[in-house]
Design an enzyme around this catalytic site. Sequence first.
Site, short mmCIF file in Angstrom:
data_model
loop_
_atom_site.label_atom_id
_atom_site.label_comp_id
_atom_site.label_asym_id
_atom_site.label_seq_id
_atom_site.Cartn_x
_atom_site.Cartn_y
_atom_site.Cartn_z
CE LYS A 209 -18.18 -11.28 5.26
NZ LYS A 209 -17.35 -12.38 5.79
CG MET B 120 -7.15 3.37 -13.06
SD MET B 120 -5.99 4.58 -12.40
CE MET B 120 -4.48 3.61 -12.36
NE ARG C 118 -12.71 -17.27 7.99
CZ ARG C 118 -13.77 -16.92 7.27
NH1 ARG C 118 -13.64 -16.69 5.97
NH2 ARG C 118 -14.96 -16.82 7.82
CE1 TYR D 19 -2.35 3.37 -21.77
CE2 TYR D 19 -4.08 2.43 -20.41
CZ TYR D 19 -3.31 3.52 -20.80
OH TYR D 19 -3.52 4.74 -20.22
#
Length: 365
Positions: free
Chosen positions: A35, A310, A133, A261
């Site tokens: 998965k 990013m 779950r 940044y």
Amino acid sequence: MGVTRLEINLNALKHNYAYLRSKLAKDVKMMGVVKAFGYGSDACEVALFLEELGIDYFAVAYAHEGEALRKAGIQIPILVLHPQPDNFKVVIENCLEPSLYSARVFREFSAFAKAHKQKHYPVHLKFNTGLNRLGFWENDTDWILERLKETDAIKITSIFSHLAASEDLEEKTFTQHQIASFTKTANTLLQALDDTPFLHQSNTSAIINYPEAQFDMVRTGIGLYGYGNTPKEDQNLRPVACLKSVISQIHMIEPNETVGYNRAYTATHYEKTATIPIGHADGISRAYGNGKGYVTIQGEKAPIIGNVCMDMLMVNITGIDCKEGDDVTIFGEEVSAVDVSARIHSISYELLTAVSQRIKRVVLR
């Protein structure tokens, strides 16, 4: 290679498969969990290779993941761990085998299979033994048996559950309780069913820590990809995925100059920095910024400085003999994903599966 890429080493995968197989009793089957794009690698390449090696079953989370495996040519059975009613058509069209984990899903899939003229369609019963779950409860067995008498559209292929803390030996009592609970529930069903579904509960850590709980099959995910949930077992496995990038540009920074940044990093003296073309859009969380994380260049650690952007991050390479175009390793054999993720109080699973699909996959045979 001069690009950001995830190298997928099939020799490492073969090693891990053989090691985990060596832990199993002779007749115990193995289900490979592929998965989440094969734990962030390449589910189709991994599955095709494991099928060549002789794995018995695959497991995916959702129907579209199983559909992708079928389109890639996978022939062996595929269990869908968390099927949704909206995707039952995909399940049947691709001969996928759904986990039925609640009364609603049981009813809806049975009705869907009957409406599509299926007979004895293979399904798997999921029981909740403590993870809380997904799954039926132990006292749901009578209800299930009554529903099975009402239809021949489905057939129970396996009964399974999932362990909550098999890697933590301090939770041994709880895990043994889960195993006992599953054994009791499974035996109740086996005594009442005409057929004999196979049983499975063990994940990677249980394969290692609880050999008595192998039943008819085990499921392994993280172990196939090279991680055993303990430092000792990590030594017996080889990381399959290695995330690499390259130095795009080198800067000389003067004292009191800032980087990135929000001017999050300020140089304290003359420093040399490198910009790497990988960022939080690629799965390298902003949490790794400001000295929390590092990359390796020429075998040396280069701390991440400032905020992760990013598409880029910056590292301090003062004192490292390197140049633009040199390779950079984020994680892999020389830098464990366990160690990298631990720096932000995370786990290898999260780091591996976060690797963006925009990153080039390079398969190494």
